[in-house]
Design a protein around this motif. Structure first.
Motif, PDB file in Angstrom:
ATOM      1  N   PRO A  24       0.576  -1.049  -0.073  1.00  0.00           N
ATOM      2  CA  PRO A  24      -0.044  -0.285   0.314  1.00  0.00           C
ATOM      3  C   PRO A  24       1.168   1.538  -0.331  1.00  0.00           C
ATOM      4  O   PRO A  24       0.798   2.203  -0.240  1.00  0.00           O
ATOM      5  N   ILE A  25       1.839   0.967   0.211  1.00  0.00           N
ATOM      6  CA  ILE A  25       3.104   2.001   0.745  1.00  0.00           C
ATOM      7  C   ILE A  25       3.756   2.312  -0.890  1.00  0.00           C
ATOM      8  O   ILE A  25       4.382   3.869  -1.137  1.00  0.00           O
ATOM      9  N   VAL A  26       4.037   1.905  -1.600  1.00  0.00           N
ATOM     10  CA  VAL A  26       4.165   1.703  -3.299  1.00  0.00           C
ATOM     11  C   VAL A  26       3.262   2.437  -4.455  1.00  0.00           C
ATOM     12  O   VAL A  26       2.715   2.683  -4.049  1.00  0.00           O
ATOM     13  N   PRO A  27       3.816   4.149  -4.525  1.00  0.00           N
ATOM     14  CA  PRO A  27       2.872   4.825  -4.979  1.00  0.00           C
ATOM     15  C   PRO A  27       3.428   4.520  -6.710  1.00  0.00           C
ATOM     16  O   PRO A  27       3.532   2.805  -7.236  1.00  0.00           O
ATOM     17  N   ARG A  28       2.843   4.756  -7.306  1.00  0.00           N
ATOM     18  CA  ARG A  28       1.846   4.584  -9.233  1.00  0.00           C
ATOM     19  C   ARG A  28       2.949   4.782 -10.125  1.00  0.00           C
ATOM     20  O   ARG A  28       2.995   3.666 -10.250  1.00  0.00           O
ATOM     21  N   LYS A  29       3.392   5.823  -9.305  1.00  0.00           N
ATOM     22  CA  LYS A  29       4.792   6.121 -10.155  1.00  0.00           C
ATOM     23  C   LYS A  29       6.028   5.172 -10.292  1.00  0.00           C
ATOM     24  O   LYS A  29       6.914   4.812 -11.369  1.00  0.00           O
ATOM     25  N   ASP A  30       6.018   3.716  -9.489  1.00  0.00           N
ATOM     26  CA  ASP A  30       6.821   2.465  -9.047  1.00  0.00           C
ATOM     27  C   ASP A  30       5.886   2.010  -9.864  1.00  0.00           C
ATOM     28  O   ASP A  30       6.531   0.762 -10.365  1.00  0.00           O
ATOM     29  N   SER A  31       4.510   1.779  -9.014  1.00  0.00           N
ATOM     30  CA  SER A  31       4.207   0.598 -10.405  1.00  0.00           C
ATOM     31  C   SER A  31       3.925   0.603 -11.065  1.00  0.00           C
ATOM     32  O   SER A  31       3.388  -0.535 -11.629  1.00  0.00           O
ATOM     33  N   GLU A  32       3.187   1.474 -12.055  1.00  0.00           N
ATOM     34  CA  GLU A  32       2.142   0.811 -12.982  1.00  0.00           C
ATOM     35  C   GLU A  32       3.827   1.337 -14.564  1.00  0.00           C
ATOM     36  O   GLU A  32       3.201  -0.592 -15.368  1.00  0.00           O
ATOM     37  N   PRO A  33       4.850   1.069 -14.120  1.00  0.00           N
ATOM     38  CA  PRO A  33       5.935   0.676 -15.272  1.00  0.00           C
ATOM     39  C   PRO A  33       5.942  -0.957 -15.366  1.00  0.00           C
ATOM     40  O   PRO A  33       5.775  -1.282 -16.136  1.00  0.00           O
ATOM     41  N   VAL A  34       5.966  -0.992 -14.436  1.00  0.00           N
ATOM     42  CA  VAL A  34       5.367  -2.695 -14.123  1.00  0.00           C
ATOM     43  C   VAL A  34       4.280  -3.559 -14.469  1.00  0.00           C
ATOM     44  O   VAL A  34       4.480  -4.467 -14.957  1.00  0.00           O
ATOM     45  N   LEU A  35       3.760  -2.989 -14.334  1.00  0.00           N
ATOM     46  CA  LEU A  35       2.103  -3.095 -14.316  1.00  0.00           C
ATOM     47  C   LEU A  35       2.348  -3.307 -16.442  1.00  0.00           C
ATOM     48  O   LEU A  35       1.320  -4.357 -17.143  1.00  0.00           O
ATOM     49  N   ALA A  36       2.517  -2.971 -16.493  1.00  0.00           N
ATOM     50  CA  ALA A  36       2.218  -1.848 -17.928  1.00  0.00           C
ATOM     51  C   ALA A  36       3.567  -2.859 -18.219  1.00  0.00           C
ATOM     52  O   ALA A  36       3.335  -3.713 -19.897  1.00  0.00           O
ATOM     53  N   PRO A 135       9.980  -5.556  -3.701  1.00  0.00           N
ATOM     54  CA  PRO A 135      10.524  -4.750  -3.505  1.00  0.00           C
ATOM     55  C   PRO A 135      11.739  -3.935  -4.094  1.00  0.00           C
ATOM     56  O   PRO A 135      11.816  -3.381  -4.493  1.00  0.00           O
ATOM     57  N   MET A 136      12.413  -5.223  -4.219  1.00  0.00           N
ATOM     58  CA  MET A 136      14.368  -4.693  -5.365  1.00  0.00           C
ATOM     59  C   MET A 136      13.554  -4.484  -6.354  1.00  0.00           C
ATOM     60  O   MET A 136      12.949  -5.521  -7.059  1.00  0.00           O
ATOM     61  N   ILE A 137      14.886  -3.329  -7.106  1.00  0.00           N
ATOM     62  CA  ILE A 137      14.826  -3.222  -8.475  1.00  0.00           C
ATOM     63  C   ILE A 137      16.580  -4.100  -8.873  1.00  0.00           C
ATOM     64  O   ILE A 137      17.223  -4.167  -8.253  1.00  0.00           O
ATOM     65  N   TYR A 138      16.303  -5.432  -9.437  1.00  0.00           N
ATOM     66  CA  TYR A 138      17.558  -6.080 -10.246  1.00  0.00           C
ATOM     67  C   TYR A 138      18.128  -4.988 -11.758  1.00  0.00           C
ATOM     68  O   TYR A 138      17.137  -4.933 -12.489  1.00  0.00           O
ATOM     69  N   ARG A 139      19.217  -4.366 -11.412  1.00  0.00           N
ATOM     70  CA  ARG A 139      19.809  -3.633 -12.166  1.00  0.00           C
ATOM     71  C   ARG A 139      20.767  -4.572 -13.370  1.00  0.00           C
ATOM     72  O   ARG A 139      22.133  -4.485 -12.986  1.00  0.00           O
ATOM     73  N   TRP A 140      20.015  -5.943 -14.185  1.00  0.00           N
ATOM     74  CA  TRP A 140      21.152  -6.174 -14.819  1.00  0.00           C
ATOM     75  C   TRP A 140      22.007  -5.790 -15.991  1.00  0.00           C
ATOM     76  O   TRP A 140      21.725  -5.027 -17.092  1.00  0.00           O
ATOM     77  N   HIS A 141      22.749  -6.738 -16.375  1.00  0.00           N
ATOM     78  CA  HIS A 141      24.043  -5.838 -17.610  1.00  0.00           C
ATOM     79  C   HIS A 141      24.692  -4.165 -17.136  1.00  0.00           C
ATOM     80  O   HIS A 141      25.467  -3.669 -17.725  1.00  0.00           O
ATOM     81  N   GLN A 142      24.514  -4.220 -15.737  1.00  0.00           N
ATOM     82  CA  GLN A 142      24.942  -2.737 -15.340  1.00  0.00           C
ATOM     83  C   GLN A 142      25.378  -2.703 -13.507  1.00  0.00           C
ATOM     84  O   GLN A 142      24.612  -3.294 -13.032  1.00  0.00           O
ATOM     85  N   ALA A 155      19.252   0.089   4.026  1.00  0.00           N
ATOM     86  CA  ALA A 155      17.970  -0.457   3.545  1.00  0.00           C
ATOM     87  C   ALA A 155      18.278  -1.779   4.921  1.00  0.00           C
ATOM     88  O   ALA A 155      16.617  -2.058   5.716  1.00  0.00           O
ATOM     89  N   PHE A 156      19.305  -2.062   3.882  1.00  0.00           N
ATOM     90  CA  PHE A 156      19.267  -3.701   5.467  1.00  0.00           C
ATOM     91  C   PHE A 156      19.912  -4.096   6.777  1.00  0.00           C
ATOM     92  O   PHE A 156      19.709  -4.310   7.752  1.00  0.00           O
ATOM     93  N   VAL A 194      11.026   4.777  -2.012  1.00  0.00           N
ATOM     94  CA  VAL A 194      10.016   4.547  -0.601  1.00  0.00           C
ATOM     95  C   VAL A 194      10.637   3.428   0.674  1.00  0.00           C
ATOM     96  O   VAL A 194       9.884   3.318   1.734  1.00  0.00           O
ATOM     97  N   TYR A 195      11.168   2.569   0.344  1.00  0.00           N
ATOM     98  CA  TYR A 195      12.119   2.108   1.379  1.00  0.00           C
ATOM     99  C   TYR A 195      12.935   1.997   1.929  1.00  0.00           C
ATOM    100  O   TYR A 195      13.328   1.475   2.443  1.00  0.00           O
ATOM    101  N   ARG A 196      13.559   3.221   0.827  1.00  0.00           N
ATOM    102  CA  ARG A 196      15.046   3.494   1.554  1.00  0.00           C
ATOM    103  C   ARG A 196      14.998   3.780   2.864  1.00  0.00           C
ATOM    104  O   ARG A 196      15.790   3.769   4.245  1.00  0.00           O
ATOM    105  N   SER A 197      13.079   4.310   3.557  1.00  0.00           N
ATOM    106  CA  SER A 197      13.340   5.311   5.545  1.00  0.00           C
ATOM    107  C   SER A 197      12.820   3.934   6.004  1.00  0.00           C
ATOM    108  O   SER A 197      12.523   4.414   6.663  1.00  0.00           O
ATOM    109  N   LYS A 198      13.219   3.274   5.475  1.00  0.00           N
ATOM    110  CA  LYS A 198      12.201   1.871   6.433  1.00  0.00           C
ATOM    111  C   LYS A 198      12.222   0.304   6.342  1.00  0.00           C
ATOM    112  O   LYS A 198      12.841  -0.785   6.071  1.00  0.00           O
TER     113      LYS A 198
END
Length: 351
Positions: A24-36, A135-142, A155-156, A194-198
């Motif tokens: 519920p704390i994830v904003p639309r700007k973060d979720s919509e690109p994944v759903l698209a 919540p993790m975003i993996y950046r492959w080949h980067q 975070a951890f 959104v998770y960096r402060s939690k």
């Protein structure tokens, strides 16, 4: 009729549940690109046998993943891959590795990854039928940046050594120090703002092991998928819509695959393919002309062929009993490495 257990249950759940698959704390700007990206993805399902084979390869040859991961790709620009985590963990355990079977991990009935050209996102399906994006975003080949390393540690609430343990999971202990570090030398992890402060939320994930080692399995799955001779298709489903609780929902195209070969045979073929790719990468960059590729039947069965287009740039022979196929293949970016030079070609047509 196909076993319901082999259908893309996680992919379908993610499509049906939509935004609810994010916290519920994830904003639309973060979720919509994944759903698209999920809406346009092609789905692949590893059955129990293929999932177990993945676990065997990961357990006995983690060096192979470390050495071949630079060649990891996926068949489509947006690709979703899911597998059976219990079969995968069974293989690790049978190989003598310690695995985390905490209660919440036991309840994950499917694990999956959404691949795009820039990032990967993982998701799980619980026994209650609820799908959740990690919540993790993996950046492959980067390669992982210092800033990303600091994000992870903050975070951890951990040291940098746990980054490598997170990437590799239980096989970390059998890798040499260089290969332990190789994953973050080639791939990155980003923590959403959104998770960096939690840190408490992320720390709880680390304590139960949820997600640790999954990225390594995803890389292995991609190495298997881009070599069709390593897998066998069990079932294919075209994209379409069907009613779900009275509402029409869109479902993606999916392919269920298995691996019939023994683990050692599969590993040898991956190694051979990686060597071929490594050799190709050492050639100077050069243009490659577009050309038709024909399958074995088209080249050898003696048919005169009546080509019928079935997809853009793909044809099949219309003659009864002929399994001939033709594909137009192009290499718009050429082949080889520009870092070691260029090859200029001139074509002369003679009458």
């Amino acid at each position: 009729m196909i076993d319901p257990a082999l259908t893309p249950v996680l992919a379908d759940a993610l499509m049906v549940q939509g935004k609810a698959t994010f916290g519920p704390i994830v904003p639309r700007k973060d979720s919509e690109p994944v759903l698209a990206q999920m809406r346009r993805a092609r789905s692949f399902v590893f059955d129990r046998q293929a999932s177990y084979r993945m676990g065997e390869i990961a357990a006995y040859d983690p060096d192979l993943i470390a050495d071949a991961m630079e060649f990891a790709r996926v068949p489509y620009p947006s690709t979703f891959v899911e597998w059976d985590p219990m079969a995968y963990l069974d293989a690790l355990e049978d190989a003598g590795l310690a695995v985390n079977r905490q209660e919440n991990k036991m309840l994950d009935t499917r694990v999956g990854f959404l691949f795009t050209d820039k990032w990967l996102r993982s998701a799980v399906l619980g026994a209650d039928g609820l799908a959740t994006w990690h919540p993790m975003i993996y950046r492959w080949h980067q390669p992982m940046t210092r800033a990303q390393e600091q994000q992870f540690c903050d975070a951890f609430e951990c040291t940098r050594i746990l980054i490598d343990q997170w990437f590799w999971g239980s096989v970390y202990t059998v890798l040499d120090p260089t290969r332990r570090r190789s994953m973050r030398a080639m791939h990155g992890i980003e923590i959403p703002e959104v998770y960096r402060s939690k840190p408490g939320v992320m720390r709880s994930l680390l304590e139960v092991g949820a997600g640790a080692g999954d990225f390594k399995a995803a890389i292995l799955a991609s190495l298997l998928l881009i070599r069709p001779n390593l897998t066998r298709v069990i079932h294919e489903r075209k994209p379409g819509r069907k009613l779900h609780r009275g509402t029409p929902k869109r479902f993606m195209a999916s392919t269920v695959v298995t691996i019939n070969m023994k683990a050692d045979t599969t590993r040898k073929r991956i190694i051979a393919a990686a060597k071929d790719e490594a050799h190709a990468s050492k050639t100077r960059w050069h243009e490659v002309r577009g050309h038709y590729v024909h399958n074995h039947e088209a080249r050898t069965n003696g048919c005169s062929h009546d080509w019928q287009q079935v997809e853009p740039n793909r044809w099949e022979c219309g003659h009864e009993g002929c399994k001939g196929k033709r594909t137009w293949r192009t290499y718009p970016e050429g082949k080889g490495s520009a870092q070691i030079g260029y090859v200029s070609k001139h074509y002369v047509m003679k009458g």
